[in-house]
Motif scaffolding. Structure first.
Motif, mmCIF file in Angstrom:
data_model
loop_
_atom_site.group_PDB
_atom_site.id
_atom_site.type_symbol
_atom_site.label_atom_id
_atom_site.label_comp_id
_atom_site.label_asym_id
_atom_site.label_seq_id
_atom_site.Cartn_x
_atom_site.Cartn_y
_atom_site.Cartn_z
ATOM 1 N N GLN A 1 0.835 -1.196 0.000
ATOM 2 C CA GLN A 1 0.000 0.000 0.000
ATOM 3 C C GLN A 1 0.875 1.255 0.000
ATOM 4 N N PHE A 2 1.935 1.232 0.794
ATOM 5 C CA PHE A 2 2.832 2.371 0.876
ATOM 6 C C PHE A 2 3.544 2.599 -0.456
ATOM 7 N N MET A 3 4.050 1.531 -1.063
ATOM 8 C CA MET A 3 4.768 1.671 -2.326
ATOM 9 C C MET A 3 3.827 2.186 -3.426
ATOM 10 N N GLY A 4 2.592 1.735 -3.429
ATOM 11 C CA GLY A 4 1.616 2.245 -4.389
ATOM 12 C C GLY A 4 1.354 3.725 -4.175
ATOM 13 N N MET A 5 1.272 4.120 -2.922
ATOM 14 C CA MET A 5 1.046 5.523 -2.578
ATOM 15 C C MET A 5 2.228 6.372 -3.041
ATOM 16 N N SER B 1 2.726 6.647 9.835
ATOM 17 C CA SER B 1 1.319 6.981 10.044
ATOM 18 C C SER B 1 0.350 6.082 9.286
ATOM 19 N N LEU B 2 0.828 5.348 8.315
ATOM 20 C CA LEU B 2 -0.065 4.547 7.476
ATOM 21 C C LEU B 2 -0.939 3.569 8.266
ATOM 22 N N PRO B 3 -0.426 2.909 9.311
ATOM 23 C CA PRO B 3 -1.310 2.018 10.069
ATOM 24 C C PRO B 3 -2.479 2.742 10.735
#
Length: 173
Positions: A9-13, A49-51
């Motif tokens: 999810q982070f890499m996509g963001m 912060s993503l979690p």
């Protein structure tokens, strides 16, 4: 959320919004080294912060909010150091010296724009960056936590201030 899901999810963001990170970093820093440091700090804060992302806002809105908050904190915490730190020589200027005249002129306009953006109050800087990225008033309101009508009023004032700075009619901070 599983660690693999978190990472993907982070890499996509980052793939989707990485250019926004650099725009925000450029607006809040003076040197390319600082820009890189701030971009890394933004990505670190987004990762941490993503979690906590709860889905109440879109991922892009949330990411912008993290980017702008990190940049504003960076600016506030390092203001004295940054005021003293003007680059002696920017080596990128030499690299671009062989570009055609139009590209050099465009670069000068962009540099003037960012110099003027640096002189705006931090909330106006955030609003102008959101505007330059093509966000709607609704999206800007979500990122900044203000009403859409307030976005309109503040954006008009920020545009006027930016125009005056670009035309040399204002004395900024």
């Amino acid at each position: 959320m599983a660690d693999g899901d978190h990472k993907s999810q982070f890499m996509g963001m980052v793939d989707e919004h990485g250019s926004s990170v650099m725009k925000v970093a450029r607006a809040y820093t003076l040197t390319s080294e600082e820009r890189q440091d701030l971009a890394q700090e933004i990505l670190l804060q987004a990762w941490k912060s993503l979690p906590k992302f709860d889905g109440k806002a879109s991922l892009s809105t949330w990411f912008y909010r993290v980017s702008l908050q990190t940049a504003m904190n960076w600016r506030r915490n390092d203001q004295q150091r940054r005021l003293r730190q003007q680059p002696f020589l920017d080596f990128q200027d030499f690299a671009n010296a062989t570009d055609c005249a139009e590209a050099v002129q465009q670069r000068e306009v962009v540099e003037q724009l960012y110099a003027a953006i640096h002189r705006l109050p931090k909330t106006d800087t955030a609003l102008i960056l959101l505007y330059l990225d093509g966000l709607s008033y609704r999206e800007m309101a979500e990122v900044l936590g203000i009403s859409e009508s307030n976005v309109g009023v503040k954006l008009n004032r920020a545009k006027t201030a930016l125009s005056e700075l670009m035309n040399g009619k204002a004395n900024g901070p």
